[in-house]
Every structure is written in C-alpha cells, then in structure tokens.
Design a protein around this motif. Structure first.
Motif, PDB file in Angstrom:
ATOM      1  N   THR A  24       4.510  16.368  33.453  1.00 27.42           N
ATOM      2  CA  THR A  24       3.162  16.674  33.564  1.00 27.42           C
ATOM      3  C   THR A  24       2.932  18.374  33.730  1.00 27.42           C
ATOM      4  O   THR A  24       2.011  18.839  33.156  1.00 27.42           O
TER       5      THR A  24
ATOM      6  N   ASP B  53      -1.045  12.316  28.847  1.00 28.75           N
ATOM      7  CA  ASP B  53      -0.002  12.055  29.823  1.00 28.75           C
ATOM      8  C   ASP B  53      -0.043  10.710  30.481  1.00 28.75           C
ATOM      9  O   ASP B  53      -0.944  10.483  31.009  1.00 28.75           O
ATOM     10  N   GLU B  54       0.843  10.174  30.003  1.00 27.98           N
ATOM     11  CA  GLU B  54       1.116   8.753  30.406  1.00 27.98           C
ATOM     12  C   GLU B  54      -0.118   7.995  30.125  1.00 27.98           C
ATOM     13  O   GLU B  54      -0.457   7.188  31.057  1.00 27.98           O
TER      14      GLU B  54
ATOM     15  N   GLN C  63      -2.816  13.071  33.746  1.00 30.45           N
ATOM     16  CA  GLN C  63      -2.118  11.591  34.589  1.00 30.45           C
ATOM     17  C   GLN C  63      -3.083  11.038  35.490  1.00 30.45           C
ATOM     18  O   GLN C  63      -2.919   9.829  35.660  1.00 30.45           O
TER      19      GLN C  63
HETATM   20 MG   LIG Z   1       3.614  13.092  35.162  1.00 24.90          MG
END
Ligand SMILES: [Mg+2]
Ligand SMILES: Nc1ncnc2c1ncn2[C@@H]1O[C@H](COP(=O)(O)OP(=O)(O)OP(=O)(O)O)[C@@H](O)[C@H]1O
Lengths: 346, 301
Positions: free
Chosen positions: B45, B156-157, B85
């Motif tokens: 991140t 992000d994810e 995220q």
């Molecule tokens: Mg992360």
C-alpha cells in the motif's frame, strides 16, 4: 442517452445537501432544537407582574406592624423569621434583605445583588411612610411596553446568532472530520477535483440550510411571539450570510487537522463555550467588567448578535452595522485562510 | 504506445519504527498488467500510494506517464484511476449519485449508468451505499476508479472479500487495465504480465509468473507429515531434492520429478522407523516461491 454531467462544484454541493437532508438527527438539532429553546424561554420570560422580592423581618414586638407596612409595597413579600433562620435564608438567597429593628432600624443585604438593593429601597420607603414620612413632591408612574423591548425580542436574535454559530461550525467541522476519518478526503484528492471546490461546496450547501434556518426561526418568532424584523430584510440577509461565512471558517479551522470526531467535538465546544457565555445570547454582556468587554466584542458571535439586534429590534440601517460586518468578514477570511493552509487531507 | 507507464528508483519511506519501503526499483511498461505481491505489512500500500502521488517518499524518484507528481499533479490525476485499500464512500448517497459525483471531476469518461452496468450494479443503482454488501462496495470503488477513463489503473486489494463470481467479473475489467496490488497469488498469477514480490519494503523477486516459478529450481512440491516428526537430514539427500522448508507442522520438499522422489521419500521415512501421516503434491506456485525465498508463508508472514 448519456447523462448530462454537471460541474463538480454543483455535484459536490448537491451531494452534500442530500447527505444532510438524509441525516434525520441532524435536522432536529438544526431546526427543531432552537425552536424548542425559543418556545421554552419565551414562555418562561413572558410578561407578567414583576416578582416580589422576598424579605425577612426579625421576630420582635413590632414585627407584625412592619410586615403590614412592607406588604403595601408591590415589590416586596415580607415574612417573620428568627435570628438564626434569617441568617440562613439570607445566605442561601431565600430572602434578599433582613430587617432588624431591635435597636435602631438596620437593613442587612448583599450590596452587589440588584434584588437586595431594590428591596432595601422599597422597604425603607414603606417603613418611613408608615412612620409618617410625607413625599414632598407628588409623582406618578408611566409604564412602557414597547414592541422591540421585551425579553423575547432580545432573545430571538440571540438564538438566531447562536444557531448560525452552531450549525456553521458543526456543519463544516463534523463533515470534514468525518470524511477525513473515513479516508473519503484522501479518495477525493486522488481525483482531479480542486481542493478549493470541495471547501467551497461545503460552504455553499451551508448557505442553503442557513436560508431555511433563518426563515424558520424568524417566522416562528414572528408568528408565536410577534417578534418583528423592524429593519430591512436585505440587511438581515447580508448579516446572516456574513455571519455564516465567519462560523464556517471557524468550523473549517477547527476541523482542519483533527483526526477523530472526539477530537473535533472537544475543540468545537472549547471554542463555542466562551461565546455561549459571553456573547450575549440569553443576557446582555453589559454586565461584564469593562476591562474584558473589548475581548467580548472581538468575538464573532458578539458582533453577530449585536448587529442582528440592531437590525431586528432597532431598525438600524446597513451602514450602522458595517463595523460588525467588517469584524465578521475578518474572522471568516482569516479562519478560511489558515484552515486551508494547515488542512490535512489524509 | 511503447515506453514506461510507471517507474520508480530507490524508493524509500520510513515510519517511526518501520521501514515500510526500503529502496524499491520498479518499472512498468505501457499496456502491462503489473502486480505487487507480498504479505501483510510488506509495503504494498505504501508503494502504490507513493506511485499515486498520495504519499511523499522520503527518498527516490517516481515517474508516471513520463511526468512527476511535483510538476504535473493535476494532469496526472486526470489520467489515472485509483481504488484505495480502505475508503468508505459516503453511506448516505446512492450508487448512481456516487458515480456521478466522481464523474464530474474528470473532463471525459464513460456514462455513469453504463459504468454501473459494467459493474453489474444496475439493481443497486438507487440504493444507498451504506446498504451495499462488501463486494458491491468493492465494485462501486472500482467503478469510481474507472470513471475518468484512466490510462493507468491502480487497484489496492480490489478483490478482498469478493465472492468467486464477483472476483472473476472484476478480473475481466482489470484485464483491460494495468496495475494492482494483491496478496492473492492466484490473482497475480492469472492476471499479471509481470509480478514483483515484496517483503519488508524490499523487492525480493520480479518477473513473469512463469519466470518466477521457474526460479524455483524445482517445479514440484511434496508436502508431508510424519509421526513422529523427522529432522530434515533424513530426507534431504533424496535425489532431485532442492531443499525443504517447514510449513506448519509439515515439511515441504522442492523436487525435480515426483515419480522419482515420492517412492524415495516413502522409503526414507520408513527406514527411520516413522509413519507417514499425510502426503500431497502440487506444481509449484508463487506462494511456494515466496516460502522458499523467505522461509515464511505469504498470508501469515
Ligand atoms: Mg495494503
Ligand atoms: N502512516 C503510517 N504510520 C506508521 N507506520 C505505517 C504507516 N503506514 C504504513 N505503516 C507501516 O508500514 C508497513 C507497510 O505497510 P503497508 O500498508 O504498505 O503494507 P501492505 O503491504 O499494504 O500490507 P497489507 O497487505 O496488510 O495491506 C507496515 O508495517 C505498516 O505498519
């Protein structure tokens, strides 16, 4: 058929407005609470015969005669107490004056208490008259009950100012701190949105609610208590907008760095408390010592309340409240500038 | 369009007690789907947010589309799409209002409704964001990332918490785009042209999924447990075995040929007087590469 895309500033303002309207509790605190406060205080202080000040006569051979004489005064409510009882009653504020005629006629009271001083004058007049004093000049009373001079006339502009402060500060501060905490601010600055547009839209949606707030409270005062706007509506409008601007700025500054809602709430209360107490919302600040008055007059709520009263009660023209407007605008400009400068977006 | 979409050199970001990113060099080409793979806290991140211009690195250079964040922030913002995220979009707004708001920030982009359709959120168009399921929220976040018709997409994810079907759906969208972070190695293997594996802020491996797996000298993995547990020297000498590492209370052996190694292992275990409890084999994955590189597992490292 593709949808028409409106400018970001309009989208942001409209979205903020919708969010607020969908927040049921917030609606109550902004619109309902000040009305309830106005209603409660308006009735508590509505016109009625002035209260009689309770006074004590020390038990003694002449006490009944004195009570009879004192009862003739419309301002006093006398009763007989023994030395110990009278002492306690005076200390606890149950009576404002103790009359002791055991030796020479003595008045015991707190000279800083207005009730004490009134009671002393009234009681002395009543007792001297009963003892045979004659007035050397005849006089009569003329009572004035002008619209614009009642307590409710004083109160409604004060509540209006207080509400503009509360909603301005909370409206800006809480929203911003909340968006920061949820990383929404961070998401927004990851887009090409201009930062100034975000802050501007917050203020614009504030103006929308401010309009509703002011109309509701002023209409309520007028319909329920007959509180009229004696000055011009234009002057009132300008005052509300500039006042709203000052408090939005203060809200922005308060929330510019806070990371938690608790933090921002605490800071808000810390900033608003002195103004609730000193800026003459419920009572005039004229009673404060003259050494602190310049500070009180520098507070934005004091300026707003004074100007609102001047326009609503005394029909002051806009030119007369220009100094007030200048102080409010200065608060707005400085707080917006510092708030934006130190603003934490994530 | 050849050339570099994103590149960074010597990236460093230190927090008080951790080196979140510690000297990272990456280069992502135009049209490439690039994945950052690593365990929790590896610095994924932090890295992606530096690339997105949201975090200022302590040291190092970043170039996105040939521009730097310092000089061209606004132009870059118009050309990249981002999903963070942990953003919580405003709960009181509807899906459509949210997409339309984000759309208004960009000079060009798809129609909000067509985007909502692409993300299969038609049914939820007028629902409040607060009432959406986790997966629906993820898809809305993806819609907000795509709303400006970006040249680069940073995710992000993006699929954490999605059901398999929604995940496939998002993969399809991502397949058209370029960048993401993930700790799902399956996701990285399937989607990415190239993958960087990071740990403790360092790059520990980089390449195409195939290259990375080939780095593992041995293409096959045997995982077994025995009773009692055996020390590694009992089976390390099996021919074709390139190493072993513990995994929970099991051992993992990296071997060239299963046909050769499995009988030898069984024999070795029996010889030492222990009993084989479980035995399984699979072709090596990125996960195994990570284990062999760090001695730890990806998910709970
Ligand atoms: Mg992360
Ligand atoms: N703002 C911050 N302040 C202090 N430490 C931080 C901060 N942000 C990240 N870190 C630390 O930096 C390290 C890397 O964090 P990062 O969020 O980049 O990891 P990640 O690879 O994205 O992990 P995950 O898979 O859990 O999302 C962690 O140890 C984290 O605790």
């Amino acid at each position: 058929m593709p949808e028409k895309i409106r400018p970001a500033i309009i989208e942001l303002t409209s979205v903020r407005t919708k969010e607020f309207v969908r927040e049921t509790e917030a609606i109550f605190w902004v619109f309902g609470f000040p009305l309830i406060l106005a209603l409660a205080l308006g009735f508590a202080f509505r016109e009625k015969a002035p209260d009689r000040v309770p006074v004590a006569v020390l038990a003694g051979p002449s006490s009944q005669k004195e009570v009879a004489a004192l009862s003739k005064s419309p301002a006093l409510s006398p009763r007989v107490l023994n030395e110990a009882e009278a002492h306690d009653a005076l200390r606890h504020g149950k009576v404002s004056l103790v009359i002791d005629s055991s030796h020479s006629l003595t008045y015991r009271y707190d000279p800083t208490s207005p009730d004490g001083r009134t009671a002393r004058r009234e009681a002395d007049d009543a007792l001297q008259a009963a003892a045979g004093r004659r007035d050397v000049m005849p006089a009569r009373d003329e009572f004035v009950r002008e619209q614009g001079a009642r307590y409710i006339d004083f109160l409604i502009p004060g509540l209006l100012g207080m509400n503009l402060m509360g909603t301005g500060m909370w409206g800006m501060g809480f929203t911003i701190a909340n968006a920061r905490m949820k990383k929404l601010l961070k998401r927004l600055i990851a887009t090409p949105m201009r930062k100034s547009q975000y802050v501007m839209s917050q203020f614009l949606s504030r103006l929308i609610f401010l309009t509703v707030e002011v109309i509701v409270l002023v209409a309520f005062g007028w319909l329920v208590f007959g509180v009229r706007v004696n000055g011009s509506i234009l002057a009132l409008t300008i005052l509300c907008i500039v006042g709203g601007y000052a408090f939005s700025g203060l809200g922005l500054l308060t929330a510019s760095r806070a990371r938690t809602l608790e933090g921002v709430s605490g800071l808000m209360n810390l900033i608003m408390m002195p103004m609730w107490l000193c800026s003459g919302v419920f009572f005039s600040y004229e009673r404060f010592p003259s050494s602190v008055k310049p500070f009180i007059r520098a507070l934005p709520l004091t300026m707003l309340n004074d100007a609102l009263r001047a326009v609503m009660n005394d029909a002051a023209p806009l030119t007369k409240v220009l100094p007030h407007l200048a102080v409010l605008a200065a608060w707005g400009i400085v707080t917006f500038a510092i708030g934006l400068k130190i603003f934490r977006w994530q | 369009m050849p050339g570099e979409a994103v590149s960074c050199r010597g990236l460093k970001k230190y927090y008080a007690d951790v080196k979140a990113v510690d000297g990272l060099d990456l280069s992502v080409g135009n049209g490439e789907c690039f994945g950052l793979l690593g365990p929790n806290g590896a610095g994924k991140t932090t890295t992606i947010e530096i690339l997105e211009g949201l975090t200022v690195p302590d040291d190092g250079q970043v170039e996105v589309l040939g521009m730097t964040w310092k000089q061209n922030e606004r132009r870059l913002r118009e050309r990249i799409g981002i999903s963070l995220q942990e953003t919580q979009l405003s709960e009181k707004l509807t899906v459509h209002e949210t997409v339309r708001l984000f759309r208004s920030f960009y000079p060009a982009g798809p129609d909000p409704d067509s985007l909502i359709h692409d993300m299969s959120l038609d049914e939820k168009r007028n629902s409040r964001v607060g009432k959406l399921s986790g997966g629906q929220k993820q898809r809305l976040a993806a819609a907000c990332a795509l709303v400006g018709d970006p040249d680069i997409l940073f995710l992000d994810e993006p699929t954490t918490g999605l059901d398999p079907q929604s995940r496939l759906q998002l993969w399809e969208v991502v397949a058209k785009f370029r960048s993401l972070t993930t700790h799902y190695m399956e996701e990285a293997e399937r989607l990415c042209d190239r993958i960087a594996i990071v740990d403790h802020g360092h790059l520990i491996a980089l390449g195409t999924p195939k290259e990375l797996i080939a780095k593992l000298e041995a293409p096959n993995i045997i995982e077994f447990t025995s009773d009692p547990a055996l020390p590694p020297d009992t089976f390390q000498d099996i021919p074709g075995c390139h190493g072993c590492s513990p995994r929970g209370n099991a051992w993992q052996l990296r071997v060239d040929s299963l046909a050769e190694a499995v009988p030898q292992l069984i024999a070795a275990v029996e010889e030492s007087g222990a009993k084989l409890v479980t035995l399984s084999t699979h072709a090596a994955t990125l996960e195994d590469l990570f284990v062999s590189l760090t001695g730890r597992e990806l998910r709970d490292a």
